[in-house]
Design an enzyme around this catalytic site. Structure first.
Site, PDB file in Angstrom:
ATOM      1  N   ASP A  74       0.868  -1.165   0.000  1.00 41.14           N
ATOM      2  CA  ASP A  74       0.000   0.000   0.000  1.00 41.14           C
ATOM      3  C   ASP A  74       0.906   1.217   0.000  1.00 41.14           C
ATOM      4  O   ASP A  74       1.941   1.217   0.673  1.00 41.14           O
ATOM      5  CB  ASP A  74      -0.915   0.009   1.221  1.00 41.14           C
ATOM      6  CG  ASP A  74      -2.099   0.944   1.032  1.00 41.14           C
ATOM      7  OD1 ASP A  74      -2.933   0.649   0.156  1.00 41.14           O
ATOM      8  OD2 ASP A  74      -2.177   1.957   1.730  1.00 41.14           O
ATOM      9  N   ASP A 152       1.858   9.855 -10.372  1.00 42.75           N
ATOM     10  CA  ASP A 152       3.190   9.899 -10.994  1.00 42.75           C
ATOM     11  C   ASP A 152       3.430  11.147 -11.856  1.00 42.75           C
ATOM     12  O   ASP A 152       4.537  11.681 -11.851  1.00 42.75           O
ATOM     13  CB  ASP A 152       3.441   8.642 -11.829  1.00 42.75           C
ATOM     14  CG  ASP A 152       3.733   7.408 -10.978  1.00 42.75           C
ATOM     15  OD1 ASP A 152       3.765   7.524  -9.734  1.00 42.75           O
ATOM     16  OD2 ASP A 152       3.934   6.332 -11.566  1.00 42.75           O
TER      17      ASP A 152
END
Length: 192
Positions: A74, A152
């Protein structure tokens, strides 16, 4: 025989539906000759302020379902000027307000420092072990790049000129929180 050679055919289940995440972890574990296979187990995520607890709960539940050695990870994005938001709610925030929402929240904010953290949990019949990876960086003013996933395109790690979304998997893994956690895991399992 060297321990690394003993593990030449080691297969470990991974609990994830995110192919990009699996590919990033596999890229690191190739060095250790470890092959990831999909467990086809449910990843049950609890609400908690600590990603270690979220990953651990998911890993223990998945292990009870499949009874095979497995990993679950996670990750969370902590933005300093937003009081470490979204933190453990990173996935939910990405699905709801996305990159545009985070950039909107950060309009006019000078301190753009952020940290990505991964908690990777390994479970087998003997118990569990948690591996962490952390990378510091900044939130860019606008999205850049079309590789990777999640946040990202707006995260640029310290000492890099590119966002994660502008990097190949191999390049991203030289900086990434997930790669650091996977490397810690690989080193531990080969030497244990």
């Amino acid at each position: 025989m060297a321990k690394e050679e003993q593990f030449g055919n080691l297969e470990i289940c991974i609990v994830s539906e995110n192919k990009d995440k699996i590919n990033e972890i596999q890229e690191v574990l190739n060095h250790f000759k470890i092959k990831l296979i999909n467990c086809n187990a449910k990843k049950i995520e609890i609400q908690n302020d600590e990603i270690n607890q979220i990953a651990l709960y998911a890993a223990l539940n998945a292990y009870n379902e499949v009874r095979k050695p497995l990993i679950v990870d996670d990750s969370a994005l902590y933005i300093k000027s937003l009081l470490n938001f979204p933190g453990p709610y990173t996935s939910y925030v990405y699905k709801t307000i996305g990159i545009k929402g985070i950039l909107k929240l950060m309009e006019g904010i000078k301190d753009r420092s952020a940290t990505f953290k991964t908690s990777l949990v390994y479970v087998d019949e003997k118990g569990y072990k948690i591996f962490e990876g952390i990378v510091k960086g900044i939130i860019t003013e606008e999205p850049r790049g079309n590789m990777g996933f999640g946040f990202d395109p707006i995260f640029k790690p310290d000492n890099a000129n590119k966002t994660f979304a502008e990097m190949s998997i191999k390049e991203k893994n030289t900086y990434s929180h997930r790669a650091k956690a996977a490397l810690n895991f690989g080193n531990w399992i080969i030497n244990s």
